[in-house]
Design a protein around this motif. Structure first.
Motif, PDB file in Angstrom:
ATOM      1  N   LEU A  33      66.383  41.571  23.456  1.00 24.56           N
ATOM      2  CA  LEU A  33      67.668  41.347  22.809  1.00 24.56           C
ATOM      3  C   LEU A  33      68.785  42.106  23.535  1.00 24.56           C
ATOM      4  O   LEU A  33      69.893  41.586  23.749  1.00 24.56           O
ATOM      5  N   ILE A  34      68.481  43.350  23.926  1.00 28.44           N
ATOM      6  CA  ILE A  34      69.480  44.141  24.664  1.00 28.44           C
ATOM      7  C   ILE A  34      69.851  43.456  25.977  1.00 28.44           C
ATOM      8  O   ILE A  34      71.030  43.374  26.355  1.00 28.44           O
ATOM      9  N   ASP A  35      68.845  42.958  26.687  1.00 29.38           N
ATOM     10  CA  ASP A  35      69.122  42.272  27.954  1.00 29.38           C
ATOM     11  C   ASP A  35      70.015  41.053  27.723  1.00 29.38           C
ATOM     12  O   ASP A  35      70.945  40.770  28.498  1.00 29.38           O
ATOM     13  N   THR A  36      69.748  40.310  26.648  1.00 26.39           N
ATOM     14  CA  THR A  36      70.546  39.122  26.344  1.00 26.39           C
ATOM     15  C   THR A  36      71.996  39.500  26.031  1.00 26.39           C
ATOM     16  O   THR A  36      72.948  38.854  26.494  1.00 26.39           O
ATOM     17  N   LEU A  37      72.158  40.564  25.226  1.00 25.71           N
ATOM     18  CA  LEU A  37      73.511  41.019  24.890  1.00 25.71           C
ATOM     19  C   LEU A  37      74.273  41.471  26.136  1.00 25.71           C
ATOM     20  O   LEU A  37      75.472  41.195  26.302  1.00 25.71           O
ATOM     21  N   GLN A  38      73.588  42.177  27.022  1.00 27.56           N
ATOM     22  CA  GLN A  38      74.230  42.635  28.238  1.00 27.56           C
ATOM     23  C   GLN A  38      74.636  41.447  29.119  1.00 27.56           C
ATOM     24  O   GLN A  38      75.717  41.436  29.732  1.00 27.56           O
ATOM     25  N   THR A  39      73.777  40.453  29.157  1.00 27.65           N
ATOM     26  CA  THR A  39      74.103  39.256  29.951  1.00 27.65           C
ATOM     27  C   THR A  39      75.327  38.557  29.386  1.00 27.65           C
ATOM     28  O   THR A  39      76.226  38.135  30.135  1.00 27.65           O
ATOM     29  N   GLN A  40      75.398  38.427  28.068  1.00 26.11           N
ATOM     30  CA  GLN A  40      76.557  37.761  27.472  1.00 26.11           C
ATOM     31  C   GLN A  40      77.823  38.581  27.669  1.00 26.11           C
ATOM     32  O   GLN A  40      78.898  38.021  27.889  1.00 26.11           O
ATOM     33  N   GLN A  41      77.672  39.915  27.597  1.00 23.02           N
ATOM     34  CA  GLN A  41      78.867  40.744  27.829  1.00 23.02           C
ATOM     35  C   GLN A  41      79.403  40.526  29.238  1.00 23.02           C
ATOM     36  O   GLN A  41      80.616  40.425  29.460  1.00 23.02           O
ATOM     37  N   THR A  42      78.493  40.418  30.177  1.00 23.25           N
ATOM     38  CA  THR A  42      78.915  40.170  31.564  1.00 23.25           C
ATOM     39  C   THR A  42      79.600  38.817  31.673  1.00 23.25           C
ATOM     40  O   THR A  42      80.624  38.654  32.355  1.00 23.25           O
ATOM     41  N   GLN A  43      79.060  37.831  30.980  1.00 20.85           N
ATOM     42  CA  GLN A  43      79.669  36.500  31.017  1.00 20.85           C
ATOM     43  C   GLN A  43      81.060  36.502  30.374  1.00 20.85           C
ATOM     44  O   GLN A  43      81.978  35.850  30.846  1.00 20.85           O
ATOM     45  N   ASN A  44      81.198  37.254  29.285  1.00 23.66           N
ATOM     46  CA  ASN A  44      82.506  37.345  28.633  1.00 23.66           C
ATOM     47  C   ASN A  44      83.554  37.987  29.542  1.00 23.66           C
ATOM     48  O   ASN A  44      84.723  37.599  29.577  1.00 23.66           O
ATOM     49  N   GLU A  45      83.105  38.999  30.266  1.00 23.39           N
ATOM     50  CA  GLU A  45      84.028  39.647  31.212  1.00 23.39           C
ATOM     51  C   GLU A  45      84.435  38.673  32.301  1.00 23.39           C
ATOM     52  O   GLU A  45      85.599  38.643  32.730  1.00 23.39           O
ATOM     53  N   ASP A  46      83.488  37.818  32.734  1.00 23.87           N
ATOM     54  CA  ASP A  46      83.831  36.819  33.763  1.00 23.87           C
ATOM     55  C   ASP A  46      84.838  35.817  33.226  1.00 23.87           C
ATOM     56  O   ASP A  46      85.735  35.359  33.934  1.00 23.87           O
ATOM     57  N   ILE A  47      84.718  35.471  31.959  1.00 21.31           N
ATOM     58  CA  ILE A  47      85.655  34.505  31.367  1.00 21.31           C
ATOM     59  C   ILE A  47      87.063  35.081  31.315  1.00 21.31           C
ATOM     60  O   ILE A  47      88.051  34.396  31.582  1.00 21.31           O
ATOM     61  N   GLN A  48      87.121  36.364  30.973  1.00 17.13           N
ATOM     62  CA  GLN A  48      88.443  36.990  30.921  1.00 17.13           C
ATOM     63  C   GLN A  48      89.103  37.044  32.303  1.00 17.13           C
ATOM     64  O   GLN A  48      90.311  36.889  32.448  1.00 17.13           O
ATOM     65  N   GLU A  49      88.297  37.298  33.312  1.00 22.04           N
ATOM     66  CA  GLU A  49      88.847  37.351  34.674  1.00 22.04           C
ATOM     67  C   GLU A  49      89.119  35.940  35.179  1.00 22.04           C
ATOM     68  O   GLU A  49      90.041  35.718  35.968  1.00 22.04           O
TER      69      GLU A  49
END
Length: 286
Positions: free
Chosen positions: A247-263
């Protein structure tokens, strides 16, 4: 006798089979071959009925005759002699002057002295010979039973179920001892779901309770309960934390994706990028 053992067997769904067995026994042969069940002789003499109660004890042919003649003499009956044939083993009662008499069927000793238990036997010309041999063997076996323990064992002597735990042959003489060892490992399944005590009763092969004349006996019983064995869990600590790490790995992956969306606002997440919530259930994650 009744023995109190509170909580000896408790009703439990884990119980699969309960058995009981007699491990060993030491039982004195302190009971008599002439006892309360077979010590009465009823005689019709000169049209008068006499009832004689013999002294309880262990007898052979000679001292049994002595006892009967002595009881007759107490009622002034002194003209009847008794002998036992060394060839047939049968007893013969002879009255002087060829006068007749009868041994009535109401006596309890009739079977012992060789007569049918339900037949009145009358002399002929003062002579009365028993049709069967004198039987002073007494009991030949002991049956240990319990009405509290539900074994459902079948007893052919009573033609029904009787809760017999063991049958012990009597292989010693009077005032000896019965030594029983369960070398065949005979056990009985009992159907009691719970048990706070049980009774023990010792019967002879005649189906009657045995009088041990206040002499002690010893019996060792084994009660065995077979239960379902619940296997210990094999789940390790790593198994427990694996879905959490996932679950932690999944959350970290989504956080990275969210940061990419913002950029890069032009990028869009497809359905495969949505967060998957993991549930841990029965060692499996869904």
């Amino acid at each position: 006798m009744f023995f109190n053992f509170r909580g000896l067997v408790k009703e439990d769904d884990d119980n699969r089979e309960i058995t009981i067995s007699i491990q060993n026994a030491q039982i004195p042969i302190s009971f008599y071959n002439i006892n309360v069940y077979n010590n009465i002789l009823v005689l019709d003499y000169n049209s008068i009925t006499y009832t004689f109660t013999l002294t309880q004890g262990n007898y052979n042919s000679l001292n049994l005759i002595t006892e009967i003649v002595a009881k007759f003499a107490l009622q002034s009956i002194i003209d009847i002699t008794i002998v036992t044939s060394a060839i047939t083993g049968c007893m013969t009662f002879t009255r002087a002057l060829s006068l007749d008499f009868s041994i009535l069927s109401t006596g309890t000793i009739n079977t012992v002295i060789g007569f049918q238990p339900t037949t009145t036997n009358t002399s002929t010309s003062g002579v009365l010979t028993a049709p069967f041999p004198l039987n002073l063997l007494g009991l030949l076996k002991l049956k240990l039973a319990s009405f509290e323990l539900q074994t459902q064992n079948y007893d052919s002597s009573v033609q029904s179920n009787l809760n017999i735990l063991a049958t012990m042959p009597i292989d010693s003489g009077p005032f000896g001892v019965v030594l029983y060892n369960n070398i065949s490992n005979i056990t009985s399944i009992i159907n009691n779901k719970s048990l706070d005590g049980f009774d023990l009763q010792i019967f002879g092969d005649d189906g009657r309770l045995v009088d041990f004349n206040n002499t002690h006996w010893n019996i060792t019983l084994i009660l065995a309960i077979t239960r379902v064995r619940h296997q210990d869990t094999k789940t390790s600590f790593r198994d427990l934390i694996f879905p959490i790490n996932k679950l932690i790995d999944t959350l970290q992956t989504q956080q990275t994706q969210n940061e990419d969306i913002q950029e890069n606002p032009q990028s869009e997440l497809n359905d495969d990028d949505n967060l998957e919530v993991l549930f841990y259930n029965n060692r499996k994650y869904i």
